[in-house]
Design an enzyme around this catalytic site. Sequence first.
Site, PDB file in Angstrom:
ATOM      1  N   ALA A  11      40.738  41.901  33.734  1.00 24.70           N
ATOM      2  CA  ALA A  11      40.723  42.055  35.193  1.00 24.70           C
ATOM      3  C   ALA A  11      40.271  40.761  35.855  1.00 24.70           C
ATOM      4  CB  ALA A  11      39.824  43.218  35.591  1.00 24.70           C
ATOM      5  N   ASN A  37      39.236  46.259  30.790  1.00 22.80           N
ATOM      6  CA  ASN A  37      38.394  45.082  31.017  1.00 22.80           C
ATOM      7  C   ASN A  37      37.019  45.305  30.393  1.00 22.80           C
ATOM      8  OD1 ASN A  37      38.279  42.446  32.367  1.00 22.80           O
ATOM      9  ND2 ASN A  37      36.625  43.359  33.562  1.00 22.80           N
ATOM     10  N   LYS A  38      36.429  44.191  29.919  1.00 23.82           N
ATOM     11  CA  LYS A  38      35.106  44.234  29.295  1.00 23.82           C
ATOM     12  C   LYS A  38      34.059  44.870  30.193  1.00 23.82           C
ATOM     13  CE  LYS A  38      34.631  40.266  26.371  1.00 23.82           C
ATOM     14  NZ  LYS A  38      34.400  38.867  26.314  1.00 23.82           N
ATOM     15  N   VAL A  80      38.958  44.139  24.242  1.00 21.88           N
ATOM     16  CA  VAL A  80      40.160  44.019  23.414  1.00 21.88           C
ATOM     17  C   VAL A  80      39.779  43.240  22.166  1.00 21.88           C
ATOM     18  CG1 VAL A  80      42.495  43.065  23.310  1.00 21.88           C
ATOM     19  CG2 VAL A  80      41.610  43.993  25.471  1.00 21.88           C
ATOM     20  N   GLU A 169      32.341  20.236  40.830  1.00 24.44           N
ATOM     21  CA  GLU A 169      31.902  21.326  41.723  1.00 24.44           C
ATOM     22  C   GLU A 169      30.493  21.788  41.343  1.00 24.44           C
ATOM     23  OE1 GLU A 169      35.089  24.315  41.869  1.00 24.44           O
ATOM     24  OE2 GLU A 169      35.645  23.391  43.771  1.00 24.44           O
ATOM     25  N   ASP A 299      45.468  32.077  32.554  1.00 25.78           N
ATOM     26  CA  ASP A 299      45.127  31.003  31.613  1.00 25.78           C
ATOM     27  C   ASP A 299      45.695  31.212  30.208  1.00 25.78           C
ATOM     28  OD1 ASP A 299      43.765  29.945  33.722  1.00 25.78           O
ATOM     29  OD2 ASP A 299      41.812  29.848  32.745  1.00 25.78           O
ATOM     30  N   GLN A 317      44.822  29.863  41.438  1.00 23.34           N
ATOM     31  CA  GLN A 317      45.954  29.842  42.365  1.00 23.34           C
ATOM     32  C   GLN A 317      47.260  30.239  41.660  1.00 23.34           C
ATOM     33  OE1 GLN A 317      48.320  26.524  44.969  1.00 23.34           O
ATOM     34  NE2 GLN A 317      46.228  26.051  44.486  1.00 23.34           N
TER      35      GLN A 317
HETATM   36  C1  LIG Z   1      33.480  27.032  37.526  1.00 23.76           C
HETATM   37  C2  LIG Z   1      34.958  27.140  37.707  1.00 23.76           C
HETATM   38  C3  LIG Z   1      35.516  26.785  38.920  1.00 23.76           C
HETATM   39  C4  LIG Z   1      36.920  26.900  39.121  1.00 23.76           C
HETATM   40  N1  LIG Z   1      37.428  26.572  40.347  1.00 23.76           N
HETATM   41  C5  LIG Z   1      38.737  26.785  40.585  1.00 23.76           C
HETATM   42  C6  LIG Z   1      39.263  26.572  41.898  1.00 23.76           C
HETATM   43  O1  LIG Z   1      38.552  26.134  42.800  1.00 23.76           O
HETATM   44  N2  LIG Z   1      40.568  26.866  42.111  1.00 23.76           N
HETATM   45  C7  LIG Z   1      41.381  27.382  41.126  1.00 23.76           C
HETATM   46  O2  LIG Z   1      42.562  27.668  41.420  1.00 23.76           O
HETATM   47  N3  LIG Z   1      40.924  27.577  39.868  1.00 23.76           N
HETATM   48  C8  LIG Z   1      39.621  27.296  39.564  1.00 23.76           C
HETATM   49  N4  LIG Z   1      39.118  27.525  38.303  1.00 23.76           N
HETATM   50  C9  LIG Z   1      40.030  28.003  37.235  1.00 23.76           C
HETATM   51  C10 LIG Z   1      40.252  29.520  37.356  1.00 23.76           C
HETATM   52  O3  LIG Z   1      39.031  30.184  37.543  1.00 23.76           O
HETATM   53  C11 LIG Z   1      40.990  30.103  36.150  1.00 23.76           C
HETATM   54  O4  LIG Z   1      42.192  29.390  35.964  1.00 23.76           O
HETATM   55  C12 LIG Z   1      41.269  31.584  36.393  1.00 23.76           C
HETATM   56  O5  LIG Z   1      40.053  32.311  36.400  1.00 23.76           O
HETATM   57  C13 LIG Z   1      42.207  32.187  35.345  1.00 23.76           C
HETATM   58  O6  LIG Z   1      42.435  33.525  35.672  1.00 23.76           O
HETATM   59  P1  LIG Z   1      42.784  34.591  34.553  1.00 23.76           P
HETATM   60  O7  LIG Z   1      43.250  35.823  35.252  1.00 23.76           O
HETATM   61  O8  LIG Z   1      43.695  34.003  33.528  1.00 23.76           O
HETATM   62  O9  LIG Z   1      41.439  34.893  33.769  1.00 23.76           O
HETATM   63  P2  LIG Z   1      39.913  35.048  34.123  1.00 23.76           P
HETATM   64  O10 LIG Z   1      39.660  34.883  35.561  1.00 23.76           O
HETATM   65  O11 LIG Z   1      39.197  34.201  33.152  1.00 23.76           O
HETATM   66  O12 LIG Z   1      39.644  36.574  33.745  1.00 23.76           O
HETATM   67  C14 LIG Z   1      39.786  37.088  32.456  1.00 23.76           C
HETATM   68  C15 LIG Z   1      39.275  38.509  32.464  1.00 23.76           C
HETATM   69  O13 LIG Z   1      39.466  39.070  31.165  1.00 23.76           O
HETATM   70  C16 LIG Z   1      38.273  39.708  30.726  1.00 23.76           C
HETATM   71  N5  LIG Z   1      38.236  39.619  29.274  1.00 23.76           N
HETATM   72  C17 LIG Z   1      38.151  38.495  28.525  1.00 23.76           C
HETATM   73  N6  LIG Z   1      38.174  38.814  27.217  1.00 23.76           N
HETATM   74  C18 LIG Z   1      38.270  40.155  27.153  1.00 23.76           C
HETATM   75  C19 LIG Z   1      38.344  41.091  26.084  1.00 23.76           C
HETATM   76  N7  LIG Z   1      38.330  40.693  24.807  1.00 23.76           N
HETATM   77  N8  LIG Z   1      38.445  42.405  26.375  1.00 23.76           N
HETATM   78  C20 LIG Z   1      38.464  42.847  27.654  1.00 23.76           C
HETATM   79  N9  LIG Z   1      38.407  42.013  28.712  1.00 23.76           N
HETATM   80  C21 LIG Z   1      38.303  40.692  28.466  1.00 23.76           C
HETATM   81  C22 LIG Z   1      37.159  38.913  31.399  1.00 23.76           C
HETATM   82  O14 LIG Z   1      35.966  39.690  31.481  1.00 23.76           O
HETATM   83  C23 LIG Z   1      37.788  38.621  32.769  1.00 23.76           C
HETATM   84  O15 LIG Z   1      37.559  39.696  33.649  1.00 23.76           O
HETATM   85  C24 LIG Z   1      37.743  27.385  38.067  1.00 23.76           C
HETATM   86  C25 LIG Z   1      37.178  27.722  36.828  1.00 23.76           C
HETATM   87  C26 LIG Z   1      35.802  27.607  36.642  1.00 23.76           C
HETATM   88  C27 LIG Z   1      35.196  28.003  35.314  1.00 23.76           C
END
Ligand SMILES: Cc1cc2nc3c(=O)[nH]c(=O)nc-3n(C[C@H](O)[C@H](O)[C@H](O)COP(=O)(O)OP(=O)(O)OC[C@H]3O[C@@H](n4cnc5c(N)ncnc54)[C@H](O)[C@@H]3O)c2cc1C
Length: 404
Positions: A11, A37-38, A80, A169, A299, A317
């Site tokens: 999530a 989600n965790k 997961v 940041e 990601d 984004q």
């Molecule tokens: C400090 C920081 C600042 C950033 N600033 C920016 C910014 O200004 N602008 C920008 O565009 N991007 C920014 N980023 C990058 C951005 O946050 C990531 O690219 C983005 O969060 C990726 O989204 P996602 O949905 O792939 O995963 P995430 O947001 O990482 O979410 C993954 C989810 O999966 C869950 N999860 C993980 N493993 C498991 C498992 N085994 N079982 C169940 N659930 C699980 C986690 O709990 C989480 O809820 C930043 C990153 C960081 C660390």
Amino acid sequence: MNNPKVVILGAGYGGIMTTVNLQKSLGVNDANITLVNKNDYHYQTTWLHETAAGTIHHDQTRIPIKDVVNSKVNFVQDSVVEIKPDENKVVLENGELSYDILVVGLGFESATFGIPGLEENAFMISNINSARLIREHLEHNFALYHNEEEKNPARLNIVVGGGGFTGIEFVGELANRIPELCEEYDIDKSLVRIINVEGSPTVLPGFDPALVEYAMNSLESRGVEFITGAMLKECKPESIVYEKDGKQVEVPTKTTVWAAGVKANSIVEQSGFQTNRGKVEVKSDMRAPDYDNVFVVGDCALIMNPENERPYPPTAQIAIQQASTVAHNIKAMIQGQELESFEFISQGTLASLGHNDAVGVVFNKYKLFGWKATFMKKMSDNRYLLKLGGLGLMFKKGKFNFFY
Ligand SMILES: Cc1cc2nc3c(=O)[nH]c(=O)nc-3n(C[C@H](O)[C@H](O)[C@H](O)COP(=O)(O)OP(=O)(O)OC[C@H]3O[C@@H](n4cnc5c(N)ncnc54)[C@H](O)[C@@H]3O)c2cc1C
């Protein structure tokens, strides 16, 4: 497809936005949607550096999942462990789920590139709990400083590895937070060092040079030291070693925060998906190349930028935009319609330098500095909350301190 089981893993931005888009576009009888989600909350990963520095409370950063998903979605709080794409199954810590359509949005992990001691001794900004640990650790060291007979400078030296967006940041937030901590614990501010170590000749590599110069000046004027062109060689419990111009330098510190690398959640590679740099290089419709019923978002997904043939950097984004395409394509699959291709439309890049300063480029050409960039960044954060949970969520969790 008749009432298929759609399972969404994670999530984060990609997973929760796919879920919210699906709950808006599908009727109760169109699909059986499950989100795993965790934790029972979604968190704003892009705000974790603020939680880590202690400039915002972690509760502002997290949003209960029940506040944004409705009864069309079955929420499972679990971890997961493995995905079995050949069997259409997901193994959880406490059970197993089967699916007809899967969305993988498990996000990132820190990458330490085999640097000795980093895994054991450095802090990472990777989730709410790791960010809270950094905040507590900083405060604990400040509190201890005057309570030890022999003053230990390692307690007041903070090293941040990596001068990319996350590192910059984070030091920006530290530059705001440290004076507060000094006042709270009667510590002379001149004794504290915030050191940013970056391997490239400049911080924010690849960013507009005028914006980089502005960022460095702003941060240096608030006490941040930059050591560029320097490679971190080792992280020990009480120091770090970096190499610059062929010389190794050791800096005493009890706080090293590693902000120089992320990789996709390793579950993806371990589950047997075909990967490129640990990520699934998705087809244009966001599906995994070998599995027509598996979408990958955020990601964990790799997409090449056609302009330079390099992967798009992992950002919230792009994850949010991908979630729209994934939700659209799941609906299209269910209704037997054609799937659309994902196209990234950049809305700009903004880096905060603390809560009251920032730099960035918007609409691919307009450079912004200072309060204008801060305003745009906070507006974009608020816009996300509006999309996710409407006006109520935006006013509850949003950032409205635009000018101070
Ligand atoms: C400090 C920081 C600042 C950033 N600033 C920016 C910014 O200004 N602008 C920008 O565009 N991007 C920014 N980023 C990058 C951005 O946050 C990531 O690219 C983005 O969060 C990726 O989204 P996602 O949905 O792939 O995963 P995430 O947001 O990482 O979410 C993954 C989810 O999966 C869950 N999860 C993980 N493993 C498991 C498992 N085994 N079982 C169940 N659930 C699980 C986690 O709990 C989480 O809820 C930043 C990153 C960081 C660390």
